[in-house]
Scaffold this motif. Structure first.
Motif, PDB file in Angstrom:
ATOM      1  N   ALA A   1      -7.583   1.290   1.010  1.00  0.00           N
ATOM      2  CA  ALA A   1      -7.642   1.527  -0.438  1.00  0.00           C
ATOM      3  C   ALA A   1      -6.956   0.399  -1.197  1.00  0.00           C
ATOM      4  O   ALA A   1      -7.427  -0.031  -2.254  1.00  0.00           O
ATOM      5  CB  ALA A   1      -6.998   2.864  -0.778  1.00  0.00           C
ATOM      6  N   TYR A   2      -5.847  -0.096  -0.660  1.00  0.00           N
ATOM      7  CA  TYR A   2      -5.141  -1.194  -1.304  1.00  0.00           C
ATOM      8  C   TYR A   2      -6.005  -2.451  -1.334  1.00  0.00           C
ATOM      9  O   TYR A   2      -6.138  -3.103  -2.374  1.00  0.00           O
ATOM     10  CB  TYR A   2      -3.820  -1.464  -0.588  1.00  0.00           C
TER      11      TYR A   2
ATOM     12  N   ALA B   1       0.836  -1.201   0.000  1.00  0.00           N
ATOM     13  CA  ALA B   1       0.000   0.000   0.000  1.00  0.00           C
ATOM     14  C   ALA B   1       0.871   1.251   0.000  1.00  0.00           C
ATOM     15  O   ALA B   1       0.627   2.193  -0.766  1.00  0.00           O
ATOM     16  CB  ALA B   1      -0.941  -0.010   1.204  1.00  0.00           C
ATOM     17  N   GLU B   2       1.918   1.254   0.841  1.00  0.00           N
ATOM     18  CA  GLU B   2       2.812   2.409   0.908  1.00  0.00           C
ATOM     19  C   GLU B   2       3.530   2.618  -0.423  1.00  0.00           C
ATOM     20  O   GLU B   2       3.661   3.748  -0.894  1.00  0.00           O
ATOM     21  CB  GLU B   2       3.823   2.222   2.030  1.00  0.00           C
TER      22      GLU B   2
ATOM     23  N   ARG C   1      -9.309  -2.597  -1.144  1.00  0.00           N
ATOM     24  CA  ARG C   1     -10.418  -2.346  -2.088  1.00  0.00           C
ATOM     25  C   ARG C   1      -9.958  -2.576  -3.519  1.00  0.00           C
ATOM     26  O   ARG C   1     -10.673  -3.186  -4.330  1.00  0.00           O
ATOM     27  CB  ARG C   1     -10.949  -0.922  -1.943  1.00  0.00           C
ATOM     28  N   GLY C   2      -8.760  -2.083  -3.847  1.00  0.00           N
ATOM     29  CA  GLY C   2      -8.224  -2.266  -5.195  1.00  0.00           C
ATOM     30  C   GLY C   2      -8.018  -3.729  -5.537  1.00  0.00           C
ATOM     31  O   GLY C   2      -8.282  -4.154  -6.662  1.00  0.00           O
TER      32      GLY C   2
ATOM     33  N   LEU D   1       2.467   2.013  -3.326  1.00  0.00           N
ATOM     34  CA  LEU D   1       1.518   2.595  -4.282  1.00  0.00           C
ATOM     35  C   LEU D   1       0.947   3.935  -3.815  1.00  0.00           C
ATOM     36  O   LEU D   1       0.140   4.538  -4.510  1.00  0.00           O
ATOM     37  CB  LEU D   1       0.378   1.609  -4.537  1.00  0.00           C
ATOM     38  N   GLY D   2       1.344   4.381  -2.621  1.00  0.00           N
ATOM     39  CA  GLY D   2       0.834   5.644  -2.094  1.00  0.00           C
ATOM     40  C   GLY D   2      -0.620   5.565  -1.678  1.00  0.00           C
ATOM     41  O   GLY D   2      -1.354   6.544  -1.784  1.00  0.00           O
ATOM     42  N   GLN D   3      -1.033   4.398  -1.191  1.00  0.00           N
ATOM     43  CA  GLN D   3      -2.420   4.184  -0.802  1.00  0.00           C
ATOM     44  C   GLN D   3      -2.510   3.849   0.674  1.00  0.00           C
ATOM     45  O   GLN D   3      -1.541   3.410   1.288  1.00  0.00           O
ATOM     46  CB  GLN D   3      -3.021   3.009  -1.601  1.00  0.00           C
ATOM     47  N   SER D   4      -3.706   3.995   1.200  1.00  0.00           N
ATOM     48  CA  SER D   4      -3.969   3.512   2.550  1.00  0.00           C
ATOM     49  C   SER D   4      -4.141   1.998   2.489  1.00  0.00           C
ATOM     50  O   SER D   4      -4.326   1.407   1.419  1.00  0.00           O
ATOM     51  CB  SER D   4      -5.250   4.141   3.108  1.00  0.00           C
ATOM     52  N   ARG D   5      -4.088   1.390   3.638  1.00  0.00           N
ATOM     53  CA  ARG D   5      -4.315  -0.063   3.715  1.00  0.00           C
ATOM     54  C   ARG D   5      -5.689  -0.417   3.133  1.00  0.00           C
ATOM     55  O   ARG D   5      -5.825  -1.351   2.348  1.00  0.00           O
ATOM     56  CB  ARG D   5      -4.226  -0.489   5.179  1.00  0.00           C
TER      57      ARG D   5
END
Length: 60
Positions: free
Chosen positions: A38-39, A29-30, A41-42, A32-36
């Motif tokens: 958001a990762y 997640a880090e 969900r993706g 990709l610059g995302q929150s846990r």
């Protein structure tokens, strides 16, 4: 569980994972610059695009 109401059409889940799995999840997640959240969900959205929605059941 959150103490605030969830948005319409959404639900909150809780996952219990081994520490090394959470460390991997957080690292990805880090990267990709995302929150846990958001990762995760993706991951689910990409899986749905890949194989379509899961079979509907009433079991949980």
């Amino acid at each position: 569980m959150p103490t605030w109401p969830t948005k319409e059409g959404r639900t909150t889940i809780t996952l219990e994972l081994r520490t090394e799995l959470v460390e991997h999840l957080d690292a990805q997640a880090e990267y990709l610059g995302q929150s846990r959240a958001a990762y995760v969900r993706g991951l689910v959205m990409r899986d749905m695009e890949r194989q379509g929605p899961g079979r509907a059941t009433n079991q949980r």
